[in-house]
Scaffold this active site. Structure first.
Site, PDB file in Angstrom:
ATOM      1  N   TYR A   1       0.839  -1.214   0.000  1.00 26.69           N
ATOM      2  CA  TYR A   1       0.000   0.000   0.000  1.00 26.69           C
ATOM      3  C   TYR A   1       0.867   1.254   0.000  1.00 26.69           C
ATOM      4  O   TYR A   1       0.418   2.314  -0.422  1.00 26.69           O
ATOM      5  CB  TYR A   1      -0.961  -0.022   1.187  1.00 26.69           C
ATOM      6  CG  TYR A   1      -2.126   0.932   1.044  1.00 26.69           C
ATOM      7  CD1 TYR A   1      -2.960   0.866  -0.066  1.00 26.69           C
ATOM      8  CD2 TYR A   1      -2.387   1.894   2.009  1.00 26.69           C
ATOM      9  CE1 TYR A   1      -4.028   1.739  -0.212  1.00 26.69           C
ATOM     10  CE2 TYR A   1      -3.454   2.766   1.881  1.00 26.69           C
ATOM     11  CZ  TYR A   1      -4.268   2.687   0.760  1.00 26.69           C
ATOM     12  OH  TYR A   1      -5.329   3.561   0.632  1.00 26.69           O
TER      13      TYR A   1
ATOM     14  N   LYS B   1      -3.409   8.442   3.650  1.00 30.03           N
ATOM     15  CA  LYS B   1      -4.745   8.186   4.186  1.00 30.03           C
ATOM     16  C   LYS B   1      -4.798   8.450   5.694  1.00 30.03           C
ATOM     17  O   LYS B   1      -5.843   8.870   6.220  1.00 30.03           O
ATOM     18  CB  LYS B   1      -5.181   6.752   3.886  1.00 30.03           C
ATOM     19  CG  LYS B   1      -5.448   6.469   2.423  1.00 30.03           C
ATOM     20  CD  LYS B   1      -6.624   7.262   1.878  1.00 30.03           C
ATOM     21  CE  LYS B   1      -7.017   6.787   0.482  1.00 30.03           C
ATOM     22  NZ  LYS B   1      -8.153   7.553  -0.080  1.00 30.03           N
TER      23      LYS B   1
END
Length: 257
Positions: free
Chosen positions: A158, A165
């Protein structure tokens, strides 16, 4: 014949991030329309418009260009969208991007320019959207953005989007504090992995899907429709007493690591 109950009847919303029929934003838009909301969509450019326009037509949404990297584009989109709707009650922010080299590489090796671009597009645009929507939400409203569990735990592949995020979820809390006195609620929705065009750019995403399905307490992946249903709940009367939260719709995956 009894008139069907439409929980979002009379509400008007902006949807940013519909790219095609697989987009999470499309799931949100479709459910909001089904529940009676009026919508305005953004599209990135002329190439993207050919995919977004037929979807907008399906839900009677107005459609306007918006490349958030272009100065003034977000301002024009909000202005045009609000004018077409005659007001504004909610906005759904489902846009994220990072340069491929930084997305696929180690966070440790990320470039300053790549990190800044990812943060500006994926995170700061939500603050900009809030600032632009605030004057139009005269009776209050709701702002919703999309995040992922990689903000809370380190998930292989990720990469740079995890810290981005995490910043976005922090942004939600501070915006909730600042906009609460205007009766504007602010939330992040955190879906489990769903195969979208953006997700396909993450290395090893097929493995991420299979791991989520195997480990989630519900032992399955979630759907666009489930993300849309949660988002519709938040922008409707049911979510009126809530703000500043990250809400998971991931089959319980966040509860087990």
């Amino acid at each position: 014949m009894q008139t069907p109950y439409l929980p979002l009847a009379g509400l008007r919303g902006l949807i940013l991030g519909v790219a095609n029929e697989h987009s999470i934003a499309w799931g949100c838009a479709r459910e909001a329309h089904r529940q009676g909301a009026q919508l305005a969509f953004s599209y990135l450019n002329d190439k993207a418009k050919q995919y977004v326009a037929p979807l907008a037509e399906q839900v009677d949404a107005s459609l306007f260009p918006c490349d958030v990297t272009v100065p003034g584009a977000l301002e024009r989109f909000v202005e045009q969208g609000v004018a077409s709707l005659g007001g504004l009650d909610f906005a759904v922010h489902a846009i994220a991007w990072a340069p491929a080299d930084d997305l696929h590489g180690r966070v440790t090796d990320s470039s300053r320019d790549g990190f800044n671009q990812a943060m500006a597009i994926s995170c700061h645009t939500f603050a900009e959207l809030g600032r632009l929507c605030e004057p139009h939400m005269v009776q209050g409203g709701t702002l919703v953005t999309m995040t992922y569990h990689g903000a809370n735990v380190a998930i292989p592949h990720y990469g740079i989007m995890g810290p981005v995020k995490a910043a976005l979820e922090g942004m939600v809390r501070y915006m909730a504090l600042e906009l609460g006195p205007k009766k504007i609620c602010v939330h992040a929705v955190s879906p489990g992995p769903i195969m979208t065009r953006a997700a396909s750019g993450i290395a090893g995403f097929d493995e991420l899907l299979s791991t989520a399905q195997a480990r989630a307490p519900l032992q399955r992946l979630v759907t666009q429709e489930e993300v849309g249903a949660l988002t519709a709940f938040l922008v409707g009367a049911g979510g009126s007493g809530m703000t500043g939260q990250t809400l998971f719709v991931d089959g319980g995956m966040h509860a087990v690591g």
